[in-house]
Write a protein that holds these residues in place. Structure first.
Motif, PDB file in Angstrom:
ATOM      1  N   ILE A  18       0.750  -1.308  -0.092  1.00  0.00           N
ATOM      2  CA  ILE A  18       0.058   0.098  -0.142  1.00  0.00           C
ATOM      3  C   ILE A  18       0.772   1.290  -0.065  1.00  0.00           C
ATOM      4  N   TYR A  22      -4.968  -4.744  -1.617  1.00  0.00           N
ATOM      5  CA  TYR A  22      -5.394  -3.479  -2.037  1.00  0.00           C
ATOM      6  C   TYR A  22      -4.558  -2.452  -2.789  1.00  0.00           C
ATOM      7  N   SER A  58      -1.807  -1.129  -5.650  1.00  0.00           N
ATOM      8  CA  SER A  58      -1.852  -0.887  -7.290  1.00  0.00           C
ATOM      9  C   SER A  58      -0.490  -1.785  -7.781  1.00  0.00           C
ATOM     10  N   GLY A  93     -11.500  -3.436   5.133  1.00  0.00           N
ATOM     11  CA  GLY A  93     -11.505  -2.815   3.466  1.00  0.00           C
ATOM     12  C   GLY A  93     -12.482  -3.702   2.917  1.00  0.00           C
ATOM     13  N   GLN A  98     -14.300  -6.593   0.228  1.00  0.00           N
ATOM     14  CA  GLN A  98     -14.142  -7.978   0.232  1.00  0.00           C
ATOM     15  C   GLN A  98     -13.693  -8.639   1.627  1.00  0.00           C
ATOM     16  N   ARG A 116      -5.262 -11.362  -6.840  1.00  0.00           N
ATOM     17  CA  ARG A 116      -4.647  -9.829  -6.851  1.00  0.00           C
ATOM     18  C   ARG A 116      -2.980 -10.173  -7.301  1.00  0.00           C
TER      19      ARG A 116
END
Length: 406
Positions: free
Chosen positions: A185, A208, A210, A243, A245, A266
Motif C-alpha cells: 500500500i 489493495y 496498485s 476494506g 471483500q 490479486r
C-alpha cells in the motif's frame, strides 16, 4: 668557378670586378674544396668505425626511445566458485572475543589457560550466488476463476507452498522466522522492507495496493518469500474496517469463498494466506473452517499473525487439512523503538531455548528499521533467519512435503 661571395656583395651595382679578385676566388675555391672533401671523408670513416664497434640494430632506420612504465593491472573478477571474504569486527562492548569466535562457527583450540585475543574477528564468506525463487506464475499451479487467475493444486498434489517457497539452505544454530505484513500500500514502506530487510524475512502484501504483481515480483527477485493478506472481520467491525471483500462471520460460506477468490486473484507467487485483522472471524469455527479448507485445497498454507489470542486457526488445522502456523511474538504490539528491541531480544532468547521462534510485525517504518538493525548482528551471534514457509512445511524445492514442522 664563381667569384668570392664577399666581393660580389660589396661591389657597386654595374661595377667591374677588381683586379685580382677572380684569382683570389680561384685560390679560395682550390683551398676550400679539399678541406670539405677531407671533412666528409673523415666523418664517413668515424661513422663506420662507430658502427663496427656498437653495430646498428635498426639497419639505419629512424628510431626513437620511449620509457614504458608498467602499471599493476586491476584484479579480474574471481571465478564464480570463489568469493571475497568479509571481515567483521565486533562493536566495542557488544560482544566478547569468545562470543565472536563462537558465532563464527569455527572451533578454536588453545593451550590451557589462554583466552581469545581482544581483537578477534568473524570472517564471513558469502554464498557464491544469491538464492533465487521459482518463477511465478507457474502454469501448473494456476486456474482461471471468476475474478482472475487463482492458485490450484497441481498434478501429483504439487503445491504453491512448495514451489514458491524460499529454499532453506539449512545449517546449525537457533532459527528465527519473521513475517512483516501490510506491504503493497505504501510505496515507501514497501521499498524499505524489500531493500533493508534480509532476504530470509518473509513479506505479506495487502490486496489493495496498485500494481501488486510487479511489486511482489520485485520482492521475490530480491529473495523475499511472499504471502497474501486476506481481510477478515474484527470484533468492532465496521468501526474497524479491513476494506472491501472482507470475510464476515455473518456471510454464508459460498460468499466468503468468492471474496477469498477475489483476494487470491490479486497477484501470483504467494505461499500462503495471512489474516488481515480478523479477531472475530478467526474465533468463529463455523466461519473459519470452510475458509481454511479452501486454502488447503489450493495448495497453500495459513499463517496466523498472532494478534488475536482467541484465534482457533491452530486448533482447526488438522480437521481442515491445511498447514497452519501462528506467530508466537508480535514485535510491534507496542510501537516504540525500545519496546520493539525488547521483543526482538525475547525472540532471540526463545530461539536459543527452543531452537526455533516465529514472530510477526507490521510495515511501520520504525518496525522495519529496528528489525533491520537487529538482523545485521543476529547472524554474528549465531542466529539463523529462515523463511516462514519452514513453519508451514514448505520444501522450497518444487516437491510435496508431508511434514517439516520445527
Amino acid at each position: 668557378m664563381r667569384v668570392a661571395t664577399d666581393e660580389i656583395l660589396t661591389r657597386p651595382l654595374g661595377g667591374k670586378p677588381k683586379a685580382g679578385s677572380r684569382l683570389r676566388s680561384l685560390r679560395q675555391a682550390r683551398v676550400t674544396a679539399p678541406m670539405v672533401l677531407g671533412g666528409l671523408v673523415a666523418g664517413l670513416v668515424l661513422g663506420t668505425s662507430i658502427l663496427m664497434v656498437v653495430g646498428d640494430p635498426g639497419g639505419g632506420e629512424p628510431s626513437a626511445t620511449a620509457i614504458i612504465a608498467l602499471r599493476q593491472s586491476e584484479a579480474a573478477p574471481e571465478a564464480s566458485a570463489q568469493v571475497q571474504a568479509k571481515v567483521e569486527r565486533p562493536k566495542s562492548g557488544s560482544s566478547s572475543a569468545s562470543d565472536v569466535e563462537n558465532a563464527s562457527g569455527v572451533t578454536v583450540v588453545r593451550p590451557t589457560g589462554t583466552a581469545a585475543p581482544t581483537d578477534a574477528v568473524v570472517i564471513q564468506v558469502p554464498s557464491a550466488a544469491p538464492i533465487r525463487l521459482s518463477a511465478a506464475p507457474d502454469p501448473r499451479l494456476v486456474e482461471r476463476g471468476r475474478h482472475g487467475n487463482i492458485p490450484r493444486l497441481g498434478e501429483g498434489r504439487l503445491r504453491a507452498l512448495d514451489v514458491y517457497a524460499r529454499p532453506d539452505t539449512g545449517g546449525a544454530g537457533p532459527r528465527v522466522a519473521i513475517l512483516v505484513s501490510g506491504l503493497g500500500i505504501s510505496q515507501a514502506a514497501t521499498a524499505s522492507a524489500i531493500t533493508r530487510l534480509p532476504s530470509a524475512v518473509s513479506l505479506a502484501f495487502a490486496p489493495y495496493g496498485s500494481d501488486l504483481e510487479r511489486t511482489v515480483a520485485r520482492a521475490r527477485e530480491a529473495g523475499h518469500e511472499a504471502l497474501l493478506q486476506a481481510p477478515m472481520e474484527p470484533f468492532d467491525y465496521p468501526d474497524s474496517d479491513p476494506g472491501p471483500q472482507t470475510l464476515l462471520t455473518s456471510s454464508r460460506p459460498p460468499e466468503n469463498l468468492d471474496r477469498l477468490s477475489w483476494v487470491m486473484s490479486r497477484f501470483s507467487g504467494f505461499v500462503g494466506i495471512v489474516n488481515y485483522m480478523g479477531a472475530k472471524l478467526t474465533s468463529d469455527p463455523a466461519a473459519l473452517e470452510p475458509i481454511l479448507r479452501e486454502i488447503g485445497a489450493r495448495g497453500l498454507g495459513f499463517v496466523d499473525d498472532g494478534t488475536s489470542p482467541r484465534s482457533l486457526a491452530a486448533s482447526l488445522a488438522t480437521k481442515a487439512k491445511v498447514p497452519v502456523a501462528r506467530a508466537e511474538i508480535v514485535l510491534d504490539a507496542l510501537p516504540r523503538p525500545d519496546a520493539i528491541d525488547r521483543e526482538l531480544a525475547r525472540l532471540e532468547a526463545q530461539a536459543r531455548q527452543k531452537g526455533f521462534a516465529f514472530a510477526s510485525a507490521s510495515a511501520l517504518p520504525m518496525s522495519i528499521d529496528r528489525i533491520a538493525r537487529w538482523a545485521a548482528e543476529a547472524e554474528m551471534r549465531g542466529i539463523r533467519l529462515v523463511p516462514v514457509s519452514v513453519t508451514l512445511g514448505g520444501s522450497g524445492a518444487g516437491t510435496r512435503l508431508t511434514s517439516n514442522r520445527p
